[in-house]
Enzyme design. Structure first.
Site, PDB file in Angstrom:
ATOM      1  N   MET A  38      22.671  64.234  43.919  1.00  0.00           N
ATOM      2  CA  MET A  38      22.385  65.931  43.378  1.00  0.00           C
ATOM      3  C   MET A  38      21.870  66.502  44.461  1.00  0.00           C
ATOM      4  O   MET A  38      20.757  67.091  44.673  1.00  0.00           O
ATOM      5  CB  MET A  38      21.452  65.750  42.196  1.00  0.00           C
ATOM      6  CG  MET A  38      21.855  65.137  41.036  1.00  0.00           C
ATOM      7  SD  MET A  38      20.829  64.580  39.740  1.00  0.00           S
ATOM      8  CE  MET A  38      19.669  63.667  40.464  1.00  0.00           C
ATOM      9  N   GLN A  60      23.272  72.381  34.387  1.00  0.00           N
ATOM     10  CA  GLN A  60      22.214  73.099  34.788  1.00  0.00           C
ATOM     11  C   GLN A  60      22.422  74.695  34.536  1.00  0.00           C
ATOM     12  O   GLN A  60      21.809  75.554  33.816  1.00  0.00           O
ATOM     13  CB  GLN A  60      22.136  73.061  36.459  1.00  0.00           C
ATOM     14  CG  GLN A  60      21.284  71.605  36.799  1.00  0.00           C
ATOM     15  CD  GLN A  60      21.412  71.621  38.248  1.00  0.00           C
ATOM     16  OE1 GLN A  60      22.114  72.249  38.880  1.00  0.00           O
ATOM     17  NE2 GLN A  60      20.404  70.684  38.672  1.00  0.00           N
ATOM     18  N   THR A  81      15.822  65.089  44.154  1.00  0.00           N
ATOM     19  CA  THR A  81      16.218  66.415  44.170  1.00  0.00           C
ATOM     20  C   THR A  81      14.891  67.086  43.445  1.00  0.00           C
ATOM     21  O   THR A  81      14.361  66.459  42.604  1.00  0.00           O
ATOM     22  CB  THR A  81      17.392  66.739  43.126  1.00  0.00           C
ATOM     23  OG1 THR A  81      17.465  68.014  42.751  1.00  0.00           O
ATOM     24  CG2 THR A  81      17.324  65.879  41.969  1.00  0.00           C
ATOM     25  N   ASN A  82      14.560  68.360  44.004  1.00  0.00           N
ATOM     26  CA  ASN A  82      13.421  68.877  43.308  1.00  0.00           C
ATOM     27  C   ASN A  82      13.921  69.421  41.875  1.00  0.00           C
ATOM     28  O   ASN A  82      12.990  69.455  40.865  1.00  0.00           O
ATOM     29  CB  ASN A  82      13.135  70.196  44.283  1.00  0.00           C
ATOM     30  CG  ASN A  82      12.342  69.860  45.708  1.00  0.00           C
ATOM     31  OD1 ASN A  82      11.261  69.663  45.608  1.00  0.00           O
ATOM     32  ND2 ASN A  82      13.304  69.642  46.570  1.00  0.00           N
ATOM     33  N   THR A  83      15.022  70.184  41.713  1.00  0.00           N
ATOM     34  CA  THR A  83      15.193  70.730  40.593  1.00  0.00           C
ATOM     35  C   THR A  83      15.060  69.908  39.303  1.00  0.00           C
ATOM     36  O   THR A  83      14.645  70.360  38.231  1.00  0.00           O
ATOM     37  CB  THR A  83      16.646  71.557  40.488  1.00  0.00           C
ATOM     38  OG1 THR A  83      16.766  72.772  41.537  1.00  0.00           O
ATOM     39  CG2 THR A  83      16.932  71.980  39.245  1.00  0.00           C
ATOM     40  N   CYS A 118      14.049  72.491  48.243  1.00  0.00           N
ATOM     41  CA  CYS A 118      15.333  72.031  47.516  1.00  0.00           C
ATOM     42  C   CYS A 118      15.872  70.891  48.781  1.00  0.00           C
ATOM     43  O   CYS A 118      15.608  71.274  49.871  1.00  0.00           O
ATOM     44  CB  CYS A 118      16.507  73.165  47.521  1.00  0.00           C
ATOM     45  SG  CYS A 118      18.043  72.406  47.309  1.00  0.00           S
ATOM     46  N   THR A 119      16.297  69.822  48.428  1.00  0.00           N
ATOM     47  CA  THR A 119      16.295  68.633  49.182  1.00  0.00           C
ATOM     48  C   THR A 119      17.569  68.742  50.282  1.00  0.00           C
ATOM     49  O   THR A 119      17.554  68.088  51.011  1.00  0.00           O
ATOM     50  CB  THR A 119      16.688  67.415  48.574  1.00  0.00           C
ATOM     51  OG1 THR A 119      17.700  67.409  47.493  1.00  0.00           O
ATOM     52  CG2 THR A 119      15.249  66.847  47.824  1.00  0.00           C
ATOM     53  N   GLU A 120      18.259  69.871  50.055  1.00  0.00           N
ATOM     54  CA  GLU A 120      19.571  70.186  51.212  1.00  0.00           C
ATOM     55  C   GLU A 120      19.069  71.267  52.021  1.00  0.00           C
ATOM     56  O   GLU A 120      19.688  71.357  53.140  1.00  0.00           O
ATOM     57  CB  GLU A 120      20.738  70.845  50.404  1.00  0.00           C
ATOM     58  CG  GLU A 120      21.555  69.720  49.570  1.00  0.00           C
ATOM     59  CD  GLU A 120      20.842  69.500  48.204  1.00  0.00           C
ATOM     60  OE1 GLU A 120      21.353  68.249  47.841  1.00  0.00           O
ATOM     61  OE2 GLU A 120      20.104  70.108  47.800  1.00  0.00           O
TER      62      GLU A 120
END
Length: 257
Positions: A28, A70, A101-103, A215-217
């Site tokens: 994700m 989401q 993932t943060n979300t 956000c991990t990206e």
């Protein structure tokens, strides 16, 4: 349990303690999950030496399915998927879990309640790192869900005493769009880097002493030189904390490399 404390009898040698198995709920997106895998393995190797690497399991989602839930606001269905992934990793032998993932920490409490092994929440080691650096007022970048809903910034404020600033509405839309239209698809664009630089600069103008890449990206796009204040990369911090937990008490065999 594999990692119960062993109490030897007098004169009996202590049994070596194995590394704990890290359970990664990933995919994700897979771009950031690959970074988690790299960081935890490099961290174990760097700290233990030789040919050491992390003992880990990963459940990797088809992100298109998660993203659709989401943006449709079907959070109950997304929660059910996350709980299923957590239980699969627990059954597979994971000793603790990370949501990569943060979300999707939006449903962290429900995931934790569904399993008997601990969940290492991404906001906690991030906040501890920030507080240790002496900062209290921080900007937060992430998906619109992370920036606008309270599950993340509320934890930073209530549990860790941080004051959290988020971008204005237009900047939030820009940050969110770049994540979903570019970063999760492996696209890193110079124009988007400049856009993020400008968003960060406006947070700094409002008093942010540091900025969380929530956000991990985002770490694929933004680097320390893009900001006038320190950046806290949640991907690296979360993965480093997993290494700390995985090797705590580890006693390698003398015969091991």
């Amino acid at each position: 349990m594999l990692f119960q404390t062993f109490h030897p009898k007098p004169g009996q040698e202590t049994r070596p303690v194995s590394q704990k198995v890290i359970g990664l709920i990933g995919g994700m997106s897979w771009e950031s999950s690959a970074e988690y895998y790299r960081i935890v393995n490099e961290g174990v190797r760097d700290r233990l030496g030789g040919l050491r690497s992390a003992r880990c399991l990963m459940w990797s989602f088809d992100f298109a399915e998660v993203e659709a839930l989401q943006h449709a606001g079907r959070w109950d269905d997304a929660t059910a998927l996350m709980i299923d992934a957590a239980r699969r990793l627990e059954r597979g032998g994971a000793d603790f879990l990370l949501i990569c993932t943060n979300t999707m920490h939006r449903m962290a409490a429900e995931v934790q309640a569904a399993v008997a092994i601990p969940l290492l929440h991404i906001a906690d080691p991030t906040a501890e790192r920030i507080r240790a650096s002496g900062h209290r007022r921080v900007g937060l970048l992430g998906t619109a869900f992370t920036m606008e809903q309270d599950f993340y910034k509320g934890r930073l404020a209530d549990r860790h005493g941080l004051e959290v600033l988020i971008p204005d509405e237009a900047d939030r839309a820009t940050v969110h769009r770049i994540i979903y239209e570019e970063l999760v698809q492996g696209r890193v664009e110079a124009a988007s880097r400049q856009a993020y630089r400008e968003v960060i600069a406006r947070l700094v103008e409002r008093g942010a002493e540091a900025v969380i890449l929530g956000c991990t990206e985002i770490m694929l796009l933004v680097k320390p030189e893009d900001s006038a204040v320190p950046l806290f990369d949640t991907t690296a911090i979360h993965a480093d904390a997993a290494v700390d937990l995985a090797i705590a008490g580890f006693t390698p065999s003398p015969a091991a490399p």
